[in-house]
Write an enzyme that holds these catalytic residues in place. Structure first.
Site, short mmCIF file in Angstrom:
data_model
loop_
_atom_site.label_atom_id
_atom_site.label_comp_id
_atom_site.label_asym_id
_atom_site.label_seq_id
_atom_site.Cartn_x
_atom_site.Cartn_y
_atom_site.Cartn_z
N SER A 102 0.82 -1.20 0.00
CA SER A 102 0.00 0.00 0.00
C SER A 102 0.87 1.27 0.00
O SER A 102 1.68 1.45 -0.91
CB SER A 102 -0.96 -0.07 1.19
OG SER A 102 -1.91 0.95 1.15
N ASP A 155 -9.76 -3.58 -6.02
CA ASP A 155 -9.10 -2.66 -5.08
C ASP A 155 -9.54 -1.22 -5.34
O ASP A 155 -9.09 -0.59 -6.29
CB ASP A 155 -7.57 -2.81 -5.24
CG ASP A 155 -6.81 -2.04 -4.18
OD1 ASP A 155 -7.43 -1.18 -3.51
OD2 ASP A 155 -5.61 -2.29 -4.02
N HIS A 186 -7.77 -4.57 -1.47
CA HIS A 186 -6.50 -3.96 -1.04
C HIS A 186 -5.84 -4.90 -0.02
O HIS A 186 -5.97 -4.71 1.19
CB HIS A 186 -6.83 -2.60 -0.42
CG HIS A 186 -5.69 -1.64 -0.42
ND1 HIS A 186 -5.20 -1.07 -1.57
CD2 HIS A 186 -4.93 -1.15 0.59
CE1 HIS A 186 -4.21 -0.25 -1.27
NE2 HIS A 186 -4.02 -0.29 0.04
C1 MLT Z 1 -1.52 5.91 -0.27
O1 MLT Z 1 -1.89 6.91 0.32
O2 MLT Z 1 -0.35 5.61 -0.48
C2 MLT Z 1 -2.60 5.02 -0.77
O3 MLT Z 1 -3.81 5.69 -0.83
C3 MLT Z 1 -2.72 3.79 0.05
C4 MLT Z 1 -2.91 4.10 1.51
O4 MLT Z 1 -4.01 4.40 1.94
O5 MLT Z 1 -1.97 4.05 2.25
#
Ligand code: MLT
Length: 203
Positions: A102, A155, A186
């Site tokens: 992520s 996702d 996700h």
């Molecule tokens: C990010 O902010 O990198 C993506 O949206 C994934 C997350 O929520 O961390």
């Protein structure tokens, strides 16, 4: 050292795994995953330096999926400089592979694009395009870079069209990309872990 981190020693012949947790996580999060991917690897697991209402992250965002690109670049460079310092401090001259989930996968992706002098390989779970394709800071030639990306068809946080643009960008700059898809959201699936393990061993 510029980032708080955990270091776990391993065997010299195994690649160092740089573990990059997701939003709200910490250095311990991906250790179980790392052990599945490469049991003998030394592990370098920093903590994301940015706080979003107390949740650790790797760079600022303006909204979900809307990144502060200036901060992405600053933080990717901070991570690259941390890796250089850690390699020296822990005497780690061997192959180094980032493993990110992520937000951690997104900072790893940015580091692949901006600092190929430091990071050439990464396994990215649930990542998306971390920088605009037009960014002049992205290295023109990424030959020698290897990326594994696993993404879920459902996702909502890392939409497939963003991932596809990231894959296209990497390939356009001559990086070698392995793209894995799973039916979930996700998350990291066992099929993704097996595919990443095969990719890691396939040099
Ligand atoms: C990010 O902010 O990198 C993506 O949206 C994934 C997350 O929520 O961390």
């Amino acid at each position: 050292m510029t980032l708080d981190h955990k270091f776990v020693a391993g065997e010299d012949g195994a690649p160092v795994l740089l573990l990059l947790h997701g939003t709200g996580g910490g250095p311990d999060d991906l250790i179980g995953l790392a052990r599945l991917l490469s049991p003998a690897s030394p592990l370098l697991a920093p903590a994301g330096p940015v706080s979003e209402h107390g949740a650790a992250r790797w760079f600022r965002r303006l909204a979900e999926g809307v990144f502060d690109y200036d901060d992405v670049a600053v933080r990717a460079n901070q991570l690259a400089d941390f890796v250089l310092a850690a390699r020296e401090r822990y005497e780690l001259p061997q192959r180094l592979v980032a493993v990110g989930f992520s937000n951690g996968a997104n900072v790893a992706g940015a580091t692949l694009l901006l600092r190929p002098d430091v990071l050439r390989e990464a396994a990215l779970f649930s990542s998306m395009l971390p920088l605009p394709e037009t960014s002049e800071a992205i290295a023109e030639d990424l030959s020698g870079t290897r990326a594994f990306l696993s993404n879920g068809l459902q996702d909502g946080m890392a939409p497939l069209d963003s991932t596809e643009r990231f894959v296209d960008l990497l390939r356009a700059r001559s990086a070698e990309v392995t793209s894995h898809r799973h039916p979930g959201g996700h998350q990291i699936t066992m099929a993704a872990v097996q595919a990443a393990k095969d990719w890691l061993a396939g040099v």
